[in-house]
Design an enzyme around this catalytic site. Structure first.
Site, PDB file in Angstrom:
ATOM      1  N   GLU A  45       0.841  -1.202   0.000  1.00  0.00           N
ATOM      2  CA  GLU A  45       0.000   0.000   0.000  1.00  0.00           C
ATOM      3  C   GLU A  45       0.876   1.253   0.000  1.00  0.00           C
ATOM      4  OE1 GLU A  45      -3.901   1.574   2.535  1.00  0.00           O
ATOM      5  OE2 GLU A  45      -2.627  -0.030   3.324  1.00  0.00           O
ATOM      6  N   LYS A 114      -9.192   3.208  -2.882  1.00  0.00           N
ATOM      7  CA  LYS A 114      -9.559   2.394  -1.722  1.00  0.00           C
ATOM      8  C   LYS A 114     -10.982   2.737  -1.290  1.00  0.00           C
ATOM      9  CE  LYS A 114      -7.542   0.926   2.724  1.00  0.00           C
ATOM     10  NZ  LYS A 114      -6.396   1.119   3.646  1.00  0.00           N
ATOM     11  N   CYS A 175      -5.628  -3.537   1.839  1.00  0.00           N
ATOM     12  CA  CYS A 175      -5.418  -3.668   3.288  1.00  0.00           C
ATOM     13  C   CYS A 175      -6.712  -3.803   4.085  1.00  0.00           C
ATOM     14  CB  CYS A 175      -4.589  -2.488   3.794  1.00  0.00           C
ATOM     15  SG  CYS A 175      -3.855  -2.790   5.427  1.00  0.00           S
ATOM     16  N   PRO A 358      20.924   2.887  29.548  1.00  0.00           N
ATOM     17  CA  PRO A 358      21.241   2.900  30.988  1.00  0.00           C
ATOM     18  C   PRO A 358      20.897   1.528  31.568  1.00  0.00           C
ATOM     19  CG  PRO A 358      19.922   4.816  30.362  1.00  0.00           C
ATOM     20  CD  PRO A 358      19.856   3.844  29.218  1.00  0.00           C
ATOM     21  N   LEU A 359      21.899   0.735  31.851  1.00  0.00           N
ATOM     22  CA  LEU A 359      21.714  -0.657  32.273  1.00  0.00           C
ATOM     23  C   LEU A 359      21.663  -0.719  33.790  1.00  0.00           C
ATOM     24  CD1 LEU A 359      21.459  -3.351  30.756  1.00  0.00           C
ATOM     25  CD2 LEU A 359      23.926  -3.649  31.021  1.00  0.00           C
ATOM     26  N   SER A 360      20.490  -1.050  34.338  1.00  0.00           N
ATOM     27  CA  SER A 360      20.276  -0.962  35.779  1.00  0.00           C
ATOM     28  C   SER A 360      20.555  -2.263  36.513  1.00  0.00           C
ATOM     29  CB  SER A 360      18.824  -0.549  36.053  1.00  0.00           C
ATOM     30  OG  SER A 360      17.943  -1.593  35.680  1.00  0.00           O
ATOM     31  N   GLY A 361      20.621  -3.368  35.778  1.00  0.00           N
ATOM     32  CA  GLY A 361      20.701  -4.660  36.443  1.00  0.00           C
ATOM     33  C   GLY A 361      19.345  -5.305  36.626  1.00  0.00           C
ATOM     34  N   ILE A 363      15.358  -6.410  34.907  1.00  0.00           N
ATOM     35  CA  ILE A 363      14.970  -7.186  33.724  1.00  0.00           C
ATOM     36  C   ILE A 363      14.558  -6.305  32.551  1.00  0.00           C
ATOM     37  CG2 ILE A 363      12.510  -7.481  34.253  1.00  0.00           C
ATOM     38  CD1 ILE A 363      12.978 -10.490  33.437  1.00  0.00           C
ATOM     39  N   SER A 365      15.768  -3.154  31.493  1.00  0.00           N
ATOM     40  CA  SER A 365      16.925  -2.699  30.725  1.00  0.00           C
ATOM     41  C   SER A 365      17.691  -3.898  30.162  1.00  0.00           C
ATOM     42  CB  SER A 365      17.842  -1.820  31.578  1.00  0.00           C
ATOM     43  OG  SER A 365      18.342  -2.529  32.692  1.00  0.00           O
TER      44      SER A 365
END
Length: 718
Positions: A45, A114, A175, A358-361, A363, A365
């Site tokens: 489309e 359409k 569609c 920002p990895l926090s520890g 689940i 992140s």
């Protein structure tokens, strides 16, 4: 007369306003279809301009450029000798229509607008187009001058008609029309149309493919015939991922199915069909009487072009494509593949150097980081099979010596992905810090481990020195206001720090082109729905891959990735108690997300679905849940449904709507999330609701809950 016909449909990775790039991919798909011997090709489309143009569809430039690109296709002789079904917007008598343009050998046979527009959820087609309201009627369209020269005529047929060839009849629907109760394919089939094309811009949501497949299979099982489904695939420039899965079906059975998630820009699937099988099938089902009595007669645009040939039927190596079983992905695979493909599309098109999380520890992140690793795995797989576009993009984005390419996902991840653990000495545990470090090492990310104590104390001292007030945490005897303020200092400091490092890391690492990194968010759908986040904390980012995925599905994904991606360190994330780590840890207290929220993540998922998908307000939700969660002695031992007393149900429903209402303003600034669920609270064009609510506690809805609860409790006493 021949009866074996080869047809083609495709997945195209189109991009809003990428006129030349889109046209290049359209032409490539046509050439691939011809190479496979196809005589009919259908594309997605609005494929010339890209489906996700939104309000650009109100601009005159867009319509001009679409005609210029169609002219390029019509002039290209490599696109001749095949019937083409191409999507573009067209203005007719100053009205905008979403159209299919049926072309052959450099000329237009029919423009089919359409009829039924998508106008719910993520779609606003009625804002940009008008539906064609004249069923099975058509009129003359005055062609642009540049096309008149090619056409050798000033006008072409515009409206609801079909194409008749010497060997078959072809109709087009677009569609949303597939999803309507009285779909055009029913009427076309009854009028003898044997081949129906469907050109889609259908976006991905978890577990949606099954619905789409059932509709197409049912359409051809009831009516007989050939159905060609084409779809866009990839990120078109918005929150949606279009998940491809082009298909060809015959008489209720799938004979060809393309990929649902892929890094290919152009994917063409073909099948050889025996038209006699369609005719035999139709004559043997309960159709003939309705067909003979049908008043739905379509005008046929005649062409001498044949899809089949007697010579083709004499080729003994050529035979009808046999049916296949449909292919589905598990929810865990859908998350890994959809989000991974989306992130790669976004990265290669936006011109930045990579991603930062920002990895926090925790689940959430962790899931975001694992999705980036999934992206890297997909890229390596594409390199291994020689995907030239992916190879070109990798060379541009990553720093490698001449002629060298990454061999492992970890190697690529180290170039493109950066993680930062931002701890506090009293609040952050050694466990979360170590989990973040272990995950970064396992996936190859460039990891930074730091503390924000100094920033935190500087901000806290502003209060102490300016107001002569010493704020304390709740566990230290502070008030709710003090506790929240001290938590929010940390949360917002992390957002600032994340962007600070995203801006400078490519420079310090001497990455190609300098530039900056895109910051990825990691707030799940439940936290956003509940408002369990600080406005402008590190939930504020550039895009959020998990923003419409619930905690349960994220846990399933991590458990799956532990084995499939060989990442044993993910086990630690699954067993950890979800915590924001914004309050000091003591011997007797560790902050818990579910305790803070006053509800579990599973409950939030239920509230979210009932609110958005089932369209229930407070009273309706209570009426529903008091039965579903009611204490029932007849429940079996394997029934894991929640069980609460009616008064508990009332309290939970009230608490949810209270926090939903007072935190609704946060959704207006929520990071745009990859759309994966139909109960996402994302305010970015999906969940359109007020952000200033009257107090629910004094509302009529809550009073009605109390009245109903009183009746229930009186009835139970009797």
């Amino acid at each position: 007369m021949g009866h074996l016909v080869t047809v083609a449909t495709c997945n195209l990775n189109q991009w809003a306003l990428d006129f030349e790039g889109n046209t290049k991919r359209i032409i490539e798909s046509i050439q691939k279809a011809k190479e496979a011997g196809a005589k009919l090709r259908v594309g997605p489309e609005l494929e010339i301009c890209g489906y996700g143009c939104l309000d650009h569809l109100l601009e005159q430039d867009l319509y001009l450029h679409c005609w210029e690109m169609l002219e390029r296709i019509l002039k290209d002789e490599s696109c001749h000798n095949i019937l083409l079904d191409i999507g573009m917007p067209i203005q007719h008598r100053n009205v905008r229509y979403n159209c299919r343009v049926i072309c052959l050998n450099g000329k237009i046979l029919l423009i089919r607008p359409k009829i039924w527009l998508a106008n719910d959820g993520n779609y606003r087609e009625m804002r940009h187009f008008t539906p064609w309201l004249h069923s099975r009627e058509h009129e003359e369209y005055h062609l642009p001058r540049r096309i008149q020269k090619l056409q050798g005529a000033t006008h072409v047929t515009f409206g609801d008609a079909v194409i008749s060839t010497p060997d078959t009849c072809i109709g087009a629907e677009t569609c949303e029309e597939l999803f309507t109760p009285d779909a055009p394919h029913n009427h076309m089939s009854l009028d003898g149309v044997e081949v129906i094309t469907n050109s889609s811009g259908s976006h991905f949501t978890l577990r949606k493919l099954d619905i789409r497949l059932q509709l197409i299979m049912e359409a051809t099982r009831k009516n007989g015939g050939v159905y060609l489904y084409s779809n866009q695939q990839g990120c078109d420039g918005d929150r949606l991922y279009y998940d491809g899965c082009a298909m060809i079906l015959v008489n209720g059975e799938i004979v060809a199915q393309g990929s649902q998630f892929s890094l290919k820009d152009v994917e063409v699937i073909t099948a050889t069909i025996d038209l006699e099988e369609v005719r035999a099938y139709r004559s043997a089902i309960s159709r003939s009487l309705q067909a003979a009595n049908s008043k739905a007669k379509y005008d046929r645009i005649q062409t001498k072009f044949e899809l089949s040939s007697e010579e083709g039927d004499l080729d003994l190596a050529r035979r009808p494509t046999p049916p296949i079983q449909p292919r589905y992905h598990s929810v865990e695979e859908e998350i890994a593949l959809c989000a991974g493909c989306y992130l790669w599309d976004y990265l290669r098109r936006c011109g930045v150097a990579g991603y930062l999380v920002p990895l926090s520890g925790g689940i959430d992140s962790c899931a975001t980081a694992t999705i980036v690793f999934s992206m890297c795995r997909l890229v390596i797989e594409a390199i291994e099979v020689g995907n030239n576009q992916v190879i070109e993009d990798v060379k541009r984005l990553a720093k490698y010596t001449e002629g060298k390419l990454p061999k492992t996902p970890q190697e690529l991840c180290n170039q493109l992905f950066h993680t930062v653990y931002m701890g506090m000495s009293k609040q952050s545990s050694n466990e979360t810090r170590q989990r973040a470090k272990d995950l970064a090492e396992a996936i190859g990310a460039f990891h930074v481990n730091l503390d924000i104590d100094e920033i935190y104390h500087a901000q806290r001292n502003l209060i102490v020195n300016t107001l002569n007030f010493d704020p304390k945490f709740k566990v230290e005897g502070g008030t709710i206001a003090e506790n929240l303020m001290l938590q929010n200092i940390q949360a917002r400091s992390r957002m600032v720090t994340a962007y600070e490092f995203a801006q400078i890391l490519p420079t310090t690492r001497n990455r190609p082109g300098g530039g900056s990194l895109l910051v990825l968010g990691s707030a799940n759908v439940g936290e956003s729905l509940r408002g369990y986040l600080t406005k402008y904390d590190c939930s504020s980012a550039d895009i959020n891959p998990i923003g419409s995925i619930d905690k349960s599905d994220l846990k399933r994904f991590i458990a799956w990735a532990e084995k499939e991606f060989d990442l044993p360190c993910l086990r630690e994330f699954l067993t950890a108690v979800p915590t924001a780590e914004l309050e000091p840890i003591t011997e007797t207290y560790v902050q818990s997300d579910e305790v803070d929220m006053g509800m579990t993540y599973d409950e939030l998922t239920i509230f979210g679905r009932l609110r958005k998908v089932n369209k229930l307000g407070p009273f309706g939700m209570f009426q529903r849940l008091v039965h579903e969660w009611g204490s029932d002695k007849n429940r079996g031992p394997d029934d894991n449904a929640l069980i609460y007393e009616p008064r508990q149900v009332a309290e939970k429903v009230k608490r949810f709507f209270h926090f939903y209402a007072i935190n609704r303003h946060k959704m207006t600034t929520l990071t745009p999330a990859l759309h994966c669920n139909d109960y996402s609270p994302d305010d970015n064009r999906f969940d359109l609701r007020p952000f200033l609510y009257p107090s629910f506690w004094s509302s009529w809805s809550f009073k009605k809950i109390d009245e109903e609860l009183e009746k229930i409790e009186k009835a139970r006493k009797k």
